[in-house]
Enzyme design. Structure first.
Site, PDB file in Angstrom:
ATOM      1  N   LYS A  29       0.847  -1.205   0.000  1.00 15.23           N
ATOM      2  CA  LYS A  29       0.000   0.000   0.000  1.00 15.23           C
ATOM      3  C   LYS A  29       0.881   1.253   0.000  1.00 15.23           C
ATOM      4  O   LYS A  29       0.717   2.146  -0.833  1.00 15.23           O
ATOM      5  CB  LYS A  29      -0.921  -0.055   1.232  1.00 15.23           C
ATOM      6  CG  LYS A  29      -1.952   1.032   1.288  1.00 15.23           C
ATOM      7  CD  LYS A  29      -1.612   2.204   2.181  1.00 15.23           C
ATOM      8  CE  LYS A  29      -1.528   1.981   3.643  1.00 15.23           C
ATOM      9  NZ  LYS A  29      -1.181   3.210   4.409  1.00 15.23           N
ATOM     10  N   ASN A  30       1.821   1.314   0.915  1.00 16.49           N
ATOM     11  CA  ASN A  30       2.639   2.528   1.011  1.00 16.49           C
ATOM     12  C   ASN A  30       3.523   2.721  -0.224  1.00 16.49           C
ATOM     13  O   ASN A  30       3.746   3.849  -0.668  1.00 16.49           O
ATOM     14  CB  ASN A  30       3.499   2.494   2.280  1.00 16.49           C
ATOM     15  CG  ASN A  30       2.649   2.711   3.528  1.00 16.49           C
ATOM     16  OD1 ASN A  30       1.491   3.126   3.438  1.00 16.49           O
ATOM     17  ND2 ASN A  30       3.215   2.437   4.693  1.00 16.49           N
ATOM     18  N   CYS A 124      -3.699   8.789   9.792  1.00 15.70           N
ATOM     19  CA  CYS A 124      -3.948   8.125  11.062  1.00 15.70           C
ATOM     20  C   CYS A 124      -3.566   9.051  12.209  1.00 15.70           C
ATOM     21  O   CYS A 124      -2.582   9.778  12.132  1.00 15.70           O
ATOM     22  CB  CYS A 124      -3.084   6.866  11.175  1.00 15.70           C
ATOM     23  SG  CYS A 124      -3.729   5.481  10.261  1.00 15.70           S
ATOM     24  N   ARG A 129       1.849  14.788  13.158  1.00 14.65           N
ATOM     25  CA  ARG A 129       2.606  14.373  11.973  1.00 14.65           C
ATOM     26  C   ARG A 129       2.809  15.593  11.093  1.00 14.65           C
ATOM     27  O   ARG A 129       2.156  15.761  10.061  1.00 14.65           O
ATOM     28  CB  ARG A 129       1.887  13.248  11.241  1.00 14.65           C
ATOM     29  CG  ARG A 129       1.793  11.994  12.084  1.00 14.65           C
ATOM     30  CD  ARG A 129       1.024  10.904  11.406  1.00 14.65           C
ATOM     31  NE  ARG A 129       1.821  10.152  10.456  1.00 14.65           N
ATOM     32  CZ  ARG A 129       1.328   9.143   9.746  1.00 14.65           C
ATOM     33  NH1 ARG A 129       0.076   8.812   9.859  1.00 14.65           N
ATOM     34  NH2 ARG A 129       2.101   8.489   8.902  1.00 14.65           N
ATOM     35  N   ASP A 314       4.745   0.205  12.334  1.00 14.58           N
ATOM     36  CA  ASP A 314       3.403  -0.239  11.922  1.00 14.58           C
ATOM     37  C   ASP A 314       3.061  -1.623  12.467  1.00 14.58           C
ATOM     38  O   ASP A 314       1.891  -1.977  12.557  1.00 14.58           O
ATOM     39  CB  ASP A 314       3.304  -0.278  10.389  1.00 14.58           C
ATOM     40  CG  ASP A 314       3.523   1.073   9.788  1.00 14.58           C
ATOM     41  OD1 ASP A 314       2.564   1.679   9.295  1.00 14.58           O
ATOM     42  OD2 ASP A 314       4.677   1.556   9.823  1.00 14.58           O
ATOM     43  N   ARG A 406      -8.595   1.135   4.616  1.00 11.54           N
ATOM     44  CA  ARG A 406      -7.546   2.007   4.075  1.00 11.54           C
ATOM     45  C   ARG A 406      -6.304   1.208   3.693  1.00 11.54           C
ATOM     46  O   ARG A 406      -5.600   1.558   2.759  1.00 11.54           O
ATOM     47  CB  ARG A 406      -7.142   3.063   5.121  1.00 11.54           C
ATOM     48  CG  ARG A 406      -8.177   4.164   5.298  1.00 11.54           C
ATOM     49  CD  ARG A 406      -7.657   5.249   6.216  1.00 11.54           C
ATOM     50  NE  ARG A 406      -6.368   5.741   5.709  1.00 11.54           N
ATOM     51  CZ  ARG A 406      -5.523   6.463   6.396  1.00 11.54           C
ATOM     52  NH1 ARG A 406      -5.784   6.785   7.645  1.00 11.54           N
ATOM     53  NH2 ARG A 406      -4.393   6.874   5.866  1.00 11.54           N
TER      54      ARG A 406
HETATM   55  C1  UD1 Z   1       5.498   6.446   6.529  1.00 11.66           C
HETATM   56  C2  UD1 Z   1       4.438   5.377   6.395  1.00 11.66           C
HETATM   57  C3  UD1 Z   1       3.989   4.902   7.765  1.00 11.66           C
HETATM   58  C4  UD1 Z   1       5.185   4.463   8.601  1.00 11.66           C
HETATM   59  C5  UD1 Z   1       6.239   5.576   8.643  1.00 11.66           C
HETATM   60  C6  UD1 Z   1       7.513   5.152   9.365  1.00 11.66           C
HETATM   61  C7  UD1 Z   1       3.277   5.918   4.340  1.00 11.66           C
HETATM   62  C8  UD1 Z   1       2.053   6.438   3.687  1.00 11.66           C
HETATM   63  N1  UD1 Z   1       3.302   5.922   5.685  1.00 11.66           N
HETATM   64  O1  UD1 Z   1       4.882   7.557   7.169  1.00 11.66           O
HETATM   65  O2  UD1 Z   1       3.099   3.797   7.583  1.00 11.66           O
HETATM   66  O3  UD1 Z   1       4.764   4.195   9.908  1.00 11.66           O
HETATM   67  O4  UD1 Z   1       6.595   5.960   7.302  1.00 11.66           O
HETATM   68  O5  UD1 Z   1       8.039   4.020   8.774  1.00 11.66           O
HETATM   69  O6  UD1 Z   1       4.179   5.470   3.672  1.00 11.66           O
HETATM   70  N2  UD1 Z   1       8.173  13.958  10.998  1.00 11.66           N
HETATM   71  C9  UD1 Z   1       8.239  15.296  11.335  1.00 11.66           C
HETATM   72  N3  UD1 Z   1       8.171  16.212  10.334  1.00 11.66           N
HETATM   73  C10 UD1 Z   1       8.036  15.871   9.022  1.00 11.66           C
HETATM   74  C11 UD1 Z   1       7.995  14.492   8.682  1.00 11.66           C
HETATM   75  C12 UD1 Z   1       8.074  13.554   9.704  1.00 11.66           C
HETATM   76  O7  UD1 Z   1       8.344  15.650  12.506  1.00 11.66           O
HETATM   77  O8  UD1 Z   1       7.995  16.763   8.156  1.00 11.66           O
HETATM   78  C13 UD1 Z   1       8.294  12.943  12.069  1.00 11.66           C
HETATM   79  C14 UD1 Z   1       7.018  12.115  12.218  1.00 11.66           C
HETATM   80  O9  UD1 Z   1       6.065  12.781  13.039  1.00 11.66           O
HETATM   81  C15 UD1 Z   1       7.553  10.843  12.827  1.00 11.66           C
HETATM   82  C16 UD1 Z   1       8.926  10.692  12.166  1.00 11.66           C
HETATM   83  O10 UD1 Z   1       9.269  11.996  11.688  1.00 11.66           O
HETATM   84  O11 UD1 Z   1       7.725  11.004  14.212  1.00 11.66           O
HETATM   85  C17 UD1 Z   1       9.009   9.714  11.018  1.00 11.66           C
HETATM   86  O12 UD1 Z   1       7.937   9.961  10.113  1.00 11.66           O
HETATM   87  P1  UD1 Z   1       8.019   9.550   8.578  1.00 11.66           P
HETATM   88  O13 UD1 Z   1       9.077   8.547   8.391  1.00 11.66           O
HETATM   89  O14 UD1 Z   1       8.038  10.780   7.756  1.00 11.66           O
HETATM   90  O15 UD1 Z   1       6.603   8.828   8.369  1.00 11.66           O
HETATM   91  P2  UD1 Z   1       5.613   8.981   7.148  1.00 11.66           P
HETATM   92  O16 UD1 Z   1       6.379   9.107   5.879  1.00 11.66           O
HETATM   93  O17 UD1 Z   1       4.580   9.979   7.474  1.00 11.66           O
END
Ligand code: UD1
Length: 425
Positions: A29-30, A124, A129, A314, A406
């Site tokens: 999915k991701n 979620c 985030r 996850d 989802r």
């Molecule tokens: C993606 C995955 C999610 C998975 C996560 C970590 C998708 C759609 N989702 O989420 O299922 O759990 O990777 O493997 O692919 N952060 C910030 N600022 C930002 C971006 C991130 O503070 O601009 C923080 C987030 O709150 C979190 C951490 O960085 O604490 C890591 O997040 P990130 O790896 O970016 O997760 P996603 O890409 O949102």
């Protein structure tokens, strides 16, 4: 397509059956969500194979359609994306607010049109985030970015984005993918340091490369992207869903069953397999897939979630469900998202003994869980209550299925084929 009236559906699980048999993993999915956005960087047609029919994919399809892209499912798992007419730089709020991955349209639109107006995303509720890392990255690439009226508005300053060196904070997956996309058509070379190493990052890089991008180092902490003027269409199969695969292996484990998950890439879930073995589950890896077999005992183990190749955040809630019926006390420390603990109250309703101290769930195994009315509060918390329901005594009634829809394709059919007593009503 996913219909709104399905939001009222319930999943009824009668627990107690040992799951046995084979289940084929769906496409990631991701990975698919990133691939769909990446495909639109080319003013061309791209065909994606192995695409799961789950709600997030439908939502992103609608978002891309609103930008002028033709997106169509063709047969089993094939998604045809015709981005020749992409012309709109404003992504629709109503659709984006539900999904974090909608923010991939920012990297796409900046790379393709030099302008992007994208709503601050939802997704979620597993912690705050923010998208500040993404924004800092776009700025480093030479875009002017403002956030106003709930939208992130970005514009290239010169004719194209400009190559740069950028240190990705917290090795964020979304930031790495978004910047890799945007930098693919930038002028000059971009170096992403502390890049995320998740398989979904590598998958996006492989697709972009098939589209004519020049990327090396994906899968390591340093990714180098030499910008090219234009990308072209490609034909590409996305990787299997390691998180779905992990969920079914845990389903085998929690019911002391014997489940073979076919078609996954075992190396993508090494951390999970190690922990399942430590917990007393027999794991066999062969050409067909990965088999998880209960041996009549389940031991408590401790886990820290971590970026890839560590234990995936996850799979924290599904693994927590497993630990509720293990012998002893286990701890699961969450290091990525501060509010991954939405499943805790739900599992407690089923008789689990869990308490949360700061970033750690402390779970003492109970002899048995009991079925109860519970909610799928987010995608993976939803998976946790399904897993608990499979082993609980009596009937578990799960609402808010939208969250399961989802991220899980054909959940009910796949569980039924493994011998679970489960109905959607
Ligand atoms: C993606 C995955 C999610 C998975 C996560 C970590 C998708 C759609 N989702 O989420 O299922 O759990 O990777 O493997 O692919 N952060 C910030 N600022 C930002 C971006 C991130 O503070 O601009 C923080 C987030 O709150 C979190 C951490 O960085 O604490 C890591 O997040 P990130 O790896 O970016 O997760 P996603 O890409 O949102």
């Amino acid at each position: 397509m996913w219909k709104k009236d399905e939001a009222m559906d319930k999943l009824i699980i009668e627990g107690g059956n040992r799951l046995q048999g084979k289940v084929a993993v769906s496409g990631g999915k991701n990975s698919t969500l990133a691939a769909m956005a990446a495909a639109c960087l080319a003013p061309d047609v791209t065909v994606l194979e192995n695409v799961p029919r789950c709600k997030d994919v439908f939502t992103l399809s609608e978002i891309l359609q609103a930008l002028g892209v033709r997106v169509e499912f063709e047969g089993q798992g094939r998604l045809v994306i015709d981005a020749r007419e992409l012309s709109t730089h404003v992504a629709p709020y109503e659709l984006c607010r539900h999904m974090r991955a909608s923010f991939y349209t920012a990297g796409l639109l900046l790379g393709r049109l030099g302008r992007a107006e994208v709503p601050l995303p939802g997704g979620c509720s597993i912690g705050s985030r923010p998208v500040d890392f993404h924004i800092r990255g776009f700025q480093a690439l030479g875009a002017k970015v403002v956030t106003e009226h709930g939208y992130v508005k970005a514009r290239v300053q010169k004719r194209r984005l400009q190559g740069t060196v950028f240190y990705v904070p917290r090795s964020s997956v979304g930031t790495t993918i978004n910047l890799m996309m945007a930098a693919s058509t930038a002028s000059g070379t971009t170096v992403l340091q502390n890049a995320a190493r998740e398989p979904e990052v590598v998958d996006t890089a492989v697709l972009l490369t098939a589209m004519g991008a020049k990327i090396r180092g994906a899968g390591t902490p340093t990714i180098v992207i030499e910008g090219v003027r234009k990308l072209h269409g490609a034909h590409y199969a996305v990787i299997p869903d390691r998180l779905e695969a992990g969920t079914y292996l845990i389903a085998g484990a929690i019911t002391q069953g014997d489940v073979l998950v076919e078609g996954l890439i075992p190396e993508h879930i090494t951390a999970l397999l190690t922990k399942l073995e430590e917990a007393g589950i027999e794991i066999t890896v062969d050409g067909e897939g990965v088999r998880a077999r209960g041996r009549g005992e389940l031991r408590a183990v401790d886990i820290d979630t971590a970026p890839y190749p560590g234990f995936p955040t996850d799979l924290h809630p599904p693994f927590a469900a497993l630990m509720t019926v293990a012998k002893g006390t286990s701890t699961i420390r969450e290091t990525i998202f501060e509010s991954r603990f939405g499943y805790v109250d739900e599992l407690r309703r089923m008789g689990a003994n869990i308490r949360v101290e700061k970033d750690t769930a402390i779970i003492t195994g109970v002899e048995y869980l009991t079925g109860a009315p519970v909610e799928a509060v987010d995608i993976r918390a939803g998976a946790a209550v399904v897993l608990a329901g499979l082993v609980a005594r009596g009937k578990t009634e799960i609402t808010n299925l939208e969250n399961l829809d989802r991220g899980y394709e054909n959940l009910v059919d796949k569980l039924k084929a493994l011998g679970a007593k489960v109905e959607r009503v």
